[in-house]
Design a protein around this motif. Structure first.
Motif, PDB file in Angstrom:
ATOM      1  N   ALA A   1       0.818  -1.211   0.000  1.00  0.00           N
ATOM      2  CA  ALA A   1       0.000   0.000   0.000  1.00  0.00           C
ATOM      3  C   ALA A   1       0.855   1.266   0.000  1.00  0.00           C
ATOM      4  O   ALA A   1       0.381   2.342  -0.374  1.00  0.00           O
ATOM      5  CB  ALA A   1      -0.937   0.000   1.202  1.00  0.00           C
ATOM      6  N   LYS A   2       2.121   1.157   0.414  1.00  0.00           N
ATOM      7  CA  LYS A   2       2.992   2.332   0.501  1.00  0.00           C
ATOM      8  C   LYS A   2       3.970   2.425  -0.672  1.00  0.00           C
ATOM      9  O   LYS A   2       4.788   3.339  -0.718  1.00  0.00           O
ATOM     10  CB  LYS A   2       3.764   2.307   1.827  1.00  0.00           C
ATOM     11  N   LEU A   3       3.892   1.488  -1.589  1.00  0.00           N
ATOM     12  CA  LEU A   3       4.758   1.537  -2.765  1.00  0.00           C
ATOM     13  C   LEU A   3       4.159   2.452  -3.825  1.00  0.00           C
ATOM     14  O   LEU A   3       2.948   2.445  -4.048  1.00  0.00           O
ATOM     15  CB  LEU A   3       4.933   0.137  -3.354  1.00  0.00           C
ATOM     16  N   SER A   4       5.020   3.205  -4.483  1.00  0.00           N
ATOM     17  CA  SER A   4       4.552   4.001  -5.611  1.00  0.00           C
ATOM     18  C   SER A   4       4.381   3.087  -6.819  1.00  0.00           C
ATOM     19  O   SER A   4       4.850   1.944  -6.829  1.00  0.00           O
ATOM     20  CB  SER A   4       5.562   5.104  -5.936  1.00  0.00           C
ATOM     21  N   ASP A   5       3.741   3.581  -7.840  1.00  0.00           N
ATOM     22  CA  ASP A   5       3.551   2.776  -9.054  1.00  0.00           C
ATOM     23  C   ASP A   5       4.891   2.382  -9.667  1.00  0.00           C
ATOM     24  O   ASP A   5       5.070   1.254 -10.134  1.00  0.00           O
ATOM     25  CB  ASP A   5       2.709   3.553 -10.073  1.00  0.00           C
TER      26      ASP A   5
ATOM     27  N   GLU B   1      10.819  -9.460  -5.916  1.00  0.00           N
ATOM     28  CA  GLU B   1       9.484 -10.026  -6.025  1.00  0.00           C
ATOM     29  C   GLU B   1       8.488  -8.904  -5.750  1.00  0.00           C
ATOM     30  O   GLU B   1       8.888  -7.823  -5.283  1.00  0.00           O
ATOM     31  CB  GLU B   1       9.331 -11.203  -5.060  1.00  0.00           C
ATOM     32  N   PRO B   2       7.201  -9.105  -6.019  1.00  0.00           N
ATOM     33  CA  PRO B   2       6.245  -7.995  -5.909  1.00  0.00           C
ATOM     34  C   PRO B   2       6.273  -7.224  -4.602  1.00  0.00           C
ATOM     35  O   PRO B   2       6.039  -6.017  -4.597  1.00  0.00           O
ATOM     36  CB  PRO B   2       4.891  -8.686  -6.121  1.00  0.00           C
ATOM     37  N   ASP B   3       6.554  -7.897  -3.472  1.00  0.00           N
ATOM     38  CA  ASP B   3       6.550  -7.171  -2.210  1.00  0.00           C
ATOM     39  C   ASP B   3       7.796  -7.430  -1.380  1.00  0.00           C
ATOM     40  O   ASP B   3       7.806  -7.199  -0.168  1.00  0.00           O
ATOM     41  CB  ASP B   3       5.310  -7.526  -1.381  1.00  0.00           C
TER      42      ASP B   3
END
Length: 606
Positions: A338-342, A593-595
């Motif tokens: 939720a805190k990652l930018s695009d 990886e994604p997160d």
């Protein structure tokens, strides 16, 4: 979720075991009345089982993080000596520390002194490759001597600390820069001996002027130091606890008596669950909690993880493990999606591909580093700088780094750097290689930018009247064709003879013309490090999806040795070279990886 028990030669859990339970491989009777009481006249040392009930006293006032003194240092050092005997038994022990560490802990470190059999076999093989370390008897003797030196001031020897069991740990709880508590937890396989040892420790410290008193917390006696210069301590369910203050010890008691533990913390489980489960030790940092305390300071300092800003980081885990051909240090960084930018999310999720720049690194390179997807990460960080500093934004545009058609828009994201032997006063040179999707534009940027740098050698000229001024030589640039590629280089006047070229869709900047020519030769079919057996064997132990680091240790040692006169070279061989000889390479690799990000540092000792 606590660490899983080792799978090598280990019995299973009891039939009535519940999720989160731990168990011993050598069941003993519960702690309690089976051990003798303290000597007459001595104040009692805490010795307790997990009990129910009890009302917690008001939280103790937390002090700043201070060294607990010789007592804490001694107990931590003794872990190596006391654990040596258990280490030689190839059975392994279960987890006994984490279920007593408070869930509020910001930093947790545990070391397994009785790890799984495979870890022991691998580590003993690695140690055998270093003759200077000696065999088990010599190592035990060295550890005993170290312990004797540490414990001498409190009238103790290594014989007083043979009670250390299968695991030691440390937790730190940070509320602010001024409010920090911590405690060391040491499992014991002989609680009565631990009681006697702590009584002797107390007596030794009191002989040096320390003052203690006894208190009770939820039925567990605590020996409390009057100052923060010495630890407060207790024994809880077979674990010795030495804390920075009474509150740190009480927090462990509360956890052991049913309070929330770090083992049950969802963030801890998520981070440590992504690490290798067969390991010698593990560390966890709850960065989400720490950022709540220090986030403003760290943010102002511009610190990042390399891909994201720190505010998106939830936790960091580190483990150490012994492999059949070396030692591995694994790191996991977990992110809050939720805190990652695009852009950050795109970087972490980007499809992997072989980095073609590795095929341009010469096979005689002393070391190299290659990374992918760097364009988005750089653009994101530069964008943050520009949005917070208008002057910096204007300067970046003036330099052609940002803006329409700027350098950042030309990058493919593939980057590599390599260091190779160099002829001359400085024995090492290097190159930086960057993938470009617009070779002509990147070539022009290099012409405009590098040739405007003040590379001229500096000097001073003084007049007869005594006045002096600094002078700079004018750098002259020239070009040559090497293998059909145009190389531009500083031909005279430069303190550093920089050279550069664009080879196909790769821009190369080198510390000398020879370094750039070497890359061109590799591009034309010369030997590349990517096909060298030592490189492929060493990097097989690390992920290379998003980044790889390689250091050829024997080659680096040889270059350093070559800088000494013969007599000093012989001394270098005996004092340093011999110790490094078993190490063939140090490598590291990264996978996104994604997160999360995984990184493994590996010391290759074949």
């Amino acid at each position: 979720m606590s660490d899983q028990p080792p799978t090598d030669d280990v019995a299973g859990p009891p039939a009535d075991a519940q999720p989160g339970d731990t168990w011993s491989l050598d069941p003993r009777s519960k702690t309690g009345g089976g051990f003798p009481g303290p000597p007459e006249g001595a104040l009692p040392i805490a010795m307790a089982e997990v009990t129910e009930g009890g009302e917690a006293p008001p939280p103790a006032r937390r002090r700043g993080l201070k060294v607990a003194g010789i007592a804490l240092a001694a107990v931590l050092v003794l872990a190596g000596a006391a654990g040596a005997a258990a280490f030689m038994l190839l059975r392994g022990s279960g987890e006994v520390i984490l279920n007593k560490v408070p869930a509020s802990a910001d930093v947790v470190v545990t070391a397994n002194l009785d790890p799984a059999a495979s870890q022991k076999v691998n580590l003993l093989r690695i140690v055998s490759r270093f003759p200077a370390v000696g065999g088990p008897d010599q190592l035990q003797q060295q550890l005993n001597q170290t312990l004797d030196d540490v414990l001498r001031d409190v009238g103790m020897t290594h014989d007083d600390v043979r009670w250390v069991g299968s695991e030691v740990g440390l937790y730190v709880d940070v509320r602010s820069a001024q409010e920090t508590s911590y405690a060391a937890l040491i499992a014991t396989d002989d609680q009565s001996a631990a009681v006697e040892s702590l009584q002797k420790l107390r007596a030794g410290l009191e002989s040096k002027g320390a003052t203690f008193h006894s208190s009770d917390h939820d039925g567990v006696p605590i020996t409390v130091s009057a100052t923060s210069d010495h630890p407060s301590f207790a024994i809880v369910d077979g674990v010795v606890v030495l804390g920075s203050d009474e509150g740190a010890v009480a927090a462990v008691i509360d956890t052991a008596h049913g309070g929330p533990s770090i083992a049950d913390d969802a963030n801890f489980q998520r981070v440590t669950g992504a690490l290798p489960q067969s390991r010698l030790g593990v560390a966890f940092v709850d960065t989400a909690q720490l950022l709540g305390t220090f986030g403003d300071v760290l943010g102002a300092a511009g610190l990042t993880t390399g891909v994201t800003s720190l505010d998106a980081l939830e936790g960091v885990g580190v483990s150490v493990s012994a492999e059949s051909d070396g030692l591995a240090l694994d790191t996991v960084m977990m992110y809050d999606d939720a805190k990652l930018s695009d852009v950050q999310r795109q970087t972490l999720s980007a499809a992997d591909h072989p980095n073609p720049l590795i095929d341009l690194v010469p096979d005689d390179a002393l070391g190299m580093y290659a990374v992918e997807h760097l364009d988005a990460a750089i653009a994101d960080q530069v964008g943050r700088i520009g949005s917070s500093d208008p002057h910096a934004d204007q300067e970046l545009k003036r330099l052609g780094v940002t803006g329409a058609g700027g350098l950042l828009s030309q990058l493919t994201g593939d980057v590599a750097a390599a260091a190779s032997p160099e002829q001359g006063t400085i024995p090492v040179g290097g190159v930086l290689m960057v993938g470009t999707n617009d070779p002509a534009a990147t070539s022009k940027w290099l012409d405009d930018s590098l040739q405007s740098l003040p590379l001229g050698a500096s000097g001073a000229s003084c007049s007869s009247s005594g006045g002096c001024r600094i002078t700079h030589e004018t750098t002259r640039w020239a070009t040559e064709s090497h293998g059909g590629v145009t190389v531009t280089y500083a031909s005279s006047g430069a303190a550093l003879p920089v050279a550069y070229a664009v080879i196909g869709d790769v821009a190369v900047v080198g510390s000398s013309r020879a370094q750039v020519e070497h890359v061109i030769d590799v591009h034309a079919g010369g030997a590349a490090i990517s096909t060298a057996a030592r490189f492929t064997s060493a990097t097989a132990s690390v992920p290379t999806d998003d980044g790889v680091l390689y250091l050829d240790v024997p080659a680096i040692v040889n270059v350093i040795r070559g800088q000494f006169p013969p007599a000093e070279a012989a001394s270098f061989d005996n004092e340093i070279g011999k110790s490094l000889k078993p190490i063939e390479a140090v490598v590291a690799g990264t996978k996104n990886e994604p997160d999360l990000q995984r990184t493994r540092l590996f010391i290759w000792i074949p």
